[in-house]
Design a protein around this motif. Structure first.
Motif, PDB file in Angstrom:
ATOM      1  N   GLN A   1       0.941  -1.394   0.176  1.00 41.02           N
ATOM      2  CA  GLN A   1      -0.076  -0.100   0.028  1.00 41.02           C
ATOM      3  C   GLN A   1       0.955   1.010   0.047  1.00 41.02           C
ATOM      4  OE1 GLN A   1      -3.618  -0.447  -0.151  1.00 41.02           O
ATOM      5  NE2 GLN A   1      -2.783  -2.575  -0.451  1.00 41.02           N
ATOM      6  N   LEU A   2       0.890   1.933  -1.311  1.00 41.69           N
ATOM      7  CA  LEU A   2       1.990   2.982  -1.357  1.00 41.69           C
ATOM      8  C   LEU A   2       1.124   4.400  -1.845  1.00 41.69           C
ATOM      9  CD1 LEU A   2       4.982   1.161  -2.698  1.00 41.69           C
ATOM     10  CD2 LEU A   2       4.767   2.379  -0.496  1.00 41.69           C
ATOM     11  N   PRO A   3       1.722   5.313  -1.837  1.00 47.72           N
ATOM     12  CA  PRO A   3       1.076   6.637  -2.614  1.00 47.72           C
ATOM     13  C   PRO A   3       1.275   6.384  -4.202  1.00 47.72           C
ATOM     14  CG  PRO A   3       2.739   7.261  -0.757  1.00 47.72           C
ATOM     15  CD  PRO A   3       2.957   5.849  -1.021  1.00 47.72           C
ATOM     16  N   LYS A   4       0.742   7.330  -4.835  1.00 45.53           N
ATOM     17  CA  LYS A   4       0.918   7.165  -6.148  1.00 45.53           C
ATOM     18  C   LYS A   4       2.765   7.856  -6.371  1.00 45.53           C
ATOM     19  CE  LYS A   4       0.018   7.613 -10.544  1.00 45.53           C
ATOM     20  NZ  LYS A   4      -0.537   6.530 -11.586  1.00 45.53           N
ATOM     21  N   SER A   5       3.320   6.807  -7.043  1.00 42.83           N
ATOM     22  CA  SER A   5       4.742   6.747  -6.984  1.00 42.83           C
ATOM     23  C   SER A   5       5.247   7.075  -8.537  1.00 42.83           C
ATOM     24  CB  SER A   5       5.487   5.446  -6.471  1.00 42.83           C
ATOM     25  OG  SER A   5       4.826   5.024  -5.384  1.00 42.83           O
ATOM     26  N   GLU A   6       6.312   7.929  -8.522  1.00 38.31           N
ATOM     27  CA  GLU A   6       6.967   8.326  -9.863  1.00 38.31           C
ATOM     28  C   GLU A   6       8.442   7.802  -9.851  1.00 38.31           C
ATOM     29  OE1 GLU A   6       6.461  12.488  -9.561  1.00 38.31           O
ATOM     30  OE2 GLU A   6       4.275  12.465  -9.658  1.00 38.31           O
ATOM     31  N   PRO A   7       8.852   7.944 -10.988  1.00 38.42           N
ATOM     32  CA  PRO A   7      10.374   7.793 -11.359  1.00 38.42           C
ATOM     33  C   PRO A   7      11.165   8.468 -10.367  1.00 38.42           C
ATOM     34  CG  PRO A   7       9.210   7.481 -13.347  1.00 38.42           C
ATOM     35  CD  PRO A   7       8.184   7.802 -12.380  1.00 38.42           C
ATOM     36  N   GLY A   8      11.984   8.037  -9.737  1.00 34.77           N
ATOM     37  CA  GLY A   8      13.023   9.075  -9.030  1.00 34.77           C
ATOM     38  C   GLY A   8      12.529   9.155  -7.339  1.00 34.77           C
ATOM     39  N   ASP A   9      11.389   8.637  -7.020  1.00 37.09           N
ATOM     40  CA  ASP A   9      10.984   8.534  -5.791  1.00 37.09           C
ATOM     41  C   ASP A   9      11.881   7.807  -5.034  1.00 37.09           C
ATOM     42  OD1 ASP A   9       9.009  10.323  -5.860  1.00 37.09           O
ATOM     43  OD2 ASP A   9       7.403   9.004  -6.054  1.00 37.09           O
ATOM     44  N   ILE A  10      12.056   7.968  -3.614  1.00 37.09           N
ATOM     45  CA  ILE A  10      12.900   6.973  -2.683  1.00 37.09           C
ATOM     46  C   ILE A  10      12.068   6.118  -2.116  1.00 37.09           C
ATOM     47  CG2 ILE A  10      14.541   6.817  -1.005  1.00 37.09           C
ATOM     48  CD1 ILE A  10      15.473   8.055  -3.911  1.00 37.09           C
ATOM     49  N   LEU A  11      12.035   4.682  -2.421  1.00 41.23           N
ATOM     50  CA  LEU A  11      11.421   3.728  -1.588  1.00 41.23           C
ATOM     51  C   LEU A  11      12.083   3.115  -0.504  1.00 41.23           C
ATOM     52  CD1 LEU A  11       8.569   2.026  -2.105  1.00 41.23           C
ATOM     53  CD2 LEU A  11      10.113   0.344  -2.730  1.00 41.23           C
ATOM     54  N   VAL A  12      11.626   3.309   0.717  1.00 46.87           N
ATOM     55  CA  VAL A  12      12.368   2.509   1.819  1.00 46.87           C
ATOM     56  C   VAL A  12      11.598   1.081   2.344  1.00 46.87           C
ATOM     57  CG1 VAL A  12      13.035   3.020   4.181  1.00 46.87           C
ATOM     58  CG2 VAL A  12      13.478   4.595   2.676  1.00 46.87           C
ATOM     59  N   VAL A  13      12.433   0.251   2.218  1.00 41.82           N
ATOM     60  CA  VAL A  13      12.048  -1.113   2.866  1.00 41.82           C
ATOM     61  C   VAL A  13      12.595  -1.264   4.103  1.00 41.82           C
ATOM     62  CG1 VAL A  13      11.827  -3.537   2.508  1.00 41.82           C
ATOM     63  CG2 VAL A  13      11.754  -2.329   0.561  1.00 41.82           C
ATOM     64  N   MET A  14      11.682  -1.603   5.091  1.00 40.35           N
ATOM     65  CA  MET A  14      12.057  -1.391   6.625  1.00 40.35           C
ATOM     66  C   MET A  14      12.646  -2.984   7.039  1.00 40.35           C
ATOM     67  SD  MET A  14       8.661   0.207   7.924  1.00 40.35           S
ATOM     68  CE  MET A  14       7.697   1.057   6.492  1.00 40.35           C
ATOM     69  N   GLY A  15      13.297  -3.039   8.089  1.00 46.55           N
ATOM     70  CA  GLY A  15      13.797  -4.275   9.055  1.00 46.55           C
ATOM     71  C   GLY A  15      14.786  -4.999   7.954  1.00 46.55           C
ATOM     72  N   THR A  16      15.824  -4.423   7.401  1.00 47.75           N
ATOM     73  CA  THR A  16      16.504  -5.170   6.371  1.00 47.75           C
ATOM     74  C   THR A  16      17.973  -5.555   6.918  1.00 47.75           C
ATOM     75  OG1 THR A  16      17.118  -3.034   5.186  1.00 47.75           O
ATOM     76  CG2 THR A  16      15.062  -4.311   4.392  1.00 47.75           C
ATOM     77  N   GLY A  17      18.072  -5.218   8.250  1.00 49.75           N
ATOM     78  CA  GLY A  17      19.493  -5.112   8.680  1.00 49.75           C
ATOM     79  C   GLY A  17      20.167  -6.740   8.849  1.00 49.75           C
ATOM     80  N   ALA A  18      19.164  -7.713   8.883  1.00 50.23           N
ATOM     81  CA  ALA A  18      19.501  -8.976   9.086  1.00 50.23           C
ATOM     82  C   ALA A  18      19.434  -9.809   7.897  1.00 50.23           C
ATOM     83  CB  ALA A  18      18.771  -9.929  10.108  1.00 50.23           C
ATOM     84  N   TYR A  19      20.405 -10.476   7.347  1.00 47.88           N
ATOM     85  CA  TYR A  19      20.541 -11.670   6.528  1.00 47.88           C
ATOM     86  C   TYR A  19      20.190 -10.763   5.081  1.00 47.88           C
ATOM     87  CZ  TYR A  19      20.596 -14.380  10.299  1.00 47.88           C
ATOM     88  OH  TYR A  19      20.989 -15.158  11.485  1.00 47.88           O
TER      89      TYR A  19
END
Length: 468
Positions: free
Chosen positions: A399-417
């Motif tokens: 579930q995201l806002p209307k996104s455009e090329p160049g937007d910065i997408l952050v995925v959470m909880g990626t420190g492990a593995y």
């Protein structure tokens, strides 16, 4: 547990920010989706460690691993302080560095008083060069090479013996040395509800000695006085939300400890492993670090009282719950493909080479658009990686806002593995990583270059192309 926001901001990236009045150092990092210092700044952008994520991407490129030093140190301190509070005996927390092994991460956990658990010569080498003292390094693995064993013996770390071949090899090597410090890994026969590939405590596992051969193992060690067996170890799995399996494990290990005393072995340490889960989605509900440690300590103390044994040195090996929630990955949004009435794909500039967990474990994550935190959620999107692989999907039905090329997408909880399992699939250079704190960002892993990709290649003379 993760706090939710009022209804008026439920439709934005703000919903992932904690609204709790509890100070960051009192919140359990493993129960948060974002690092403890995460907030939306005046530019409507996600900020971590006082650093604007969009600015970080402009400076360091993407994909980019962003590690929050405050969150990592807080998790270390909560484990350490909880053990001190709930356990009357000696204790030590070990960082399971397979979750993310690099010089900076190992140096931070070492500075917080933790030891380090390694599972290869490379992880051992990294821990040593980050300044970790050898008496706080424990070397695991079910098939250590002779070269790895030689290195472990040379530096003097504790070797966690996994099987008969390794035990017999070390018994022979010990005769030529003053002594070798070992710990035994046991399979306790305890199962927990987690992914099949990360469940290691049940009897059908490649790790550890089975309980039915334990007395034979004790007998062999007792015949080799230069094998200094100081402890017992077991690990029941990873990403665990249940408390009871770890309490059961404490009783099993203390029972094994009682049997070892009959062979006059100098066992003084019990390592209950790690495995505490973290929040990857809003529905995840792991115990806090304090709750987990409290349950383990009470179970070990009760079992020792029942067996009339003195309290051993108690150790645990968290990995994911130390580093997992401390990091996010920032991507730049690229192409888009809309399939009417079926799906809309949104592609980013990374994927399975920097996060193989979705394609490997069907792991779920959450994401937000970091440069427009208050934008309403108007689309359901599938976030696709850029690799030539249909299964390279990072998130389904995000579930995201209307996104455009160049937007910065952050995925959470990626420190492990994520970094630790990263690859050069399709010959993509692995991402950079930065450590953020109080508005400062330090590079801890540089971005690979195309030159790095061919650095170890060798082109035989006969295959070299003639110049035009």
């Amino acid at each position: 547990m993760l706090s939710t926001h009022p209804t008026d901001v439920q439709n934005s990236g703000l919903r992932y920010l904690s609204s709790s009045s509890i100070s960051p150092d009192q919140r359990s990092p493993n129960q948060e989706l974002l690092p403890l210092t995460a907030k939306a700044n005046s530019r409507d952008s996600l900020e971590i460690g006082g650093c604007d994520v969009k600015t970080l991407v402009e400076q360091f490129g993407s994909p980019l691993y962003i590690v929050d030093e405050v969150t990592l140190r807080t998790a270390c301190r909560q484990y350490r302080d909880a053990l001190t509070h709930y356990y009357q005996g000696e204790s030590l927390v070990l960082y399971a560095s397979k979750a993310w092994s690099c010089l900076a991460v190992c140096a931070i956990v070492h500075a917080e008083g933790l030891g380090v658990d390694v599972v290869s010569g490379g992880e051992l080498y990294t821990a040593l060069h980050s300044g970790v003292s050898t008496d706080k390094i424990y070397f695991h693995g079910n098939n250590k090479s002779n070269a790895e064993l030689d290195l472990a013996i040379e530096v003097g770390c504790t070797i966690v013996v996994d099987n008969w071949l390794e035990l017999n090899t070390l018994a022979t090597l010990a005769e030529e040395r003053e002594g070798i410090r070992i710990m035994l890994r046991l399979t306790p026969g305890i199962e927990c509800h987690t992914h099949e590939y990360i469940r290691t405590g049940h009897l059908d596992s490649k790790f550890g000695f089975d309980p039915n051969v334990l007395e034979d193992v004790f007998a062999l060690i007792s015949k080799h006085p230069k094998l200094n067996c100081i402890g017992l170890h077991a690990h029941i799995g990873s990403q665990i939300f249940e408390s009871q399996p770890h309490k059961d494990l404490a009783g099993v290990l203390v029972d094994f400890l009682s049997k070892a005393s009959q062979y006059n072995l100098p066992i003084q340490e019990l390592n209950v492993g790690g495995g505490l889960g973290i929040c990857y989605t809003e529905s995840d509900d792991p115990p806090s670090i304090d709750q987990w440690v409290k349950g383990v300590c009470e179970a070990v103390i009760a079992a020792c009282e029942q067996q009339k044994l003195p309290l051993p040195k108690l150790m645990c090996e968290p990995g994911r719950s130390l580093i997992g929630s401390s990091c996010v990955t920032a991507y730049t949004v690229g192409s888009r493909k809309e399939i009417p009435q079926i799906r809309t794909y949104l592609a980013v500039d990374g994927g399975m080479s920097d996060n193989p967990r979705p394609i490997t474990y069907q792991s779920e994550y959450r994401a937000l658009v970091a440069n427009r935190m208050s934008a309403p959620l108007t689309e359901t999107l599938t976030i696709a990686g850029k690799h030539c692989e249909s299964g390279d999907i990072l998130l389904k039905e995000a579930q995201l806002p209307k996104s455009e090329p160049g937007d910065i997408l952050v995925v959470m909880g990626t420190g492990a593995y994520n970094y630790s399992m990263a690859s050069n699939y399709n010959r993509l250079p692995r991402p950079a990583a930065v450590l953020v704190k109080e508005g400062e960002a330090d590079l801890i892993i540089r971005r690979e270059t195309y030159q790095d990709l061919i650095r170890l290649d060798h082109l035989p003379v006969g295959l070299a192309l003639a110049e035009d």
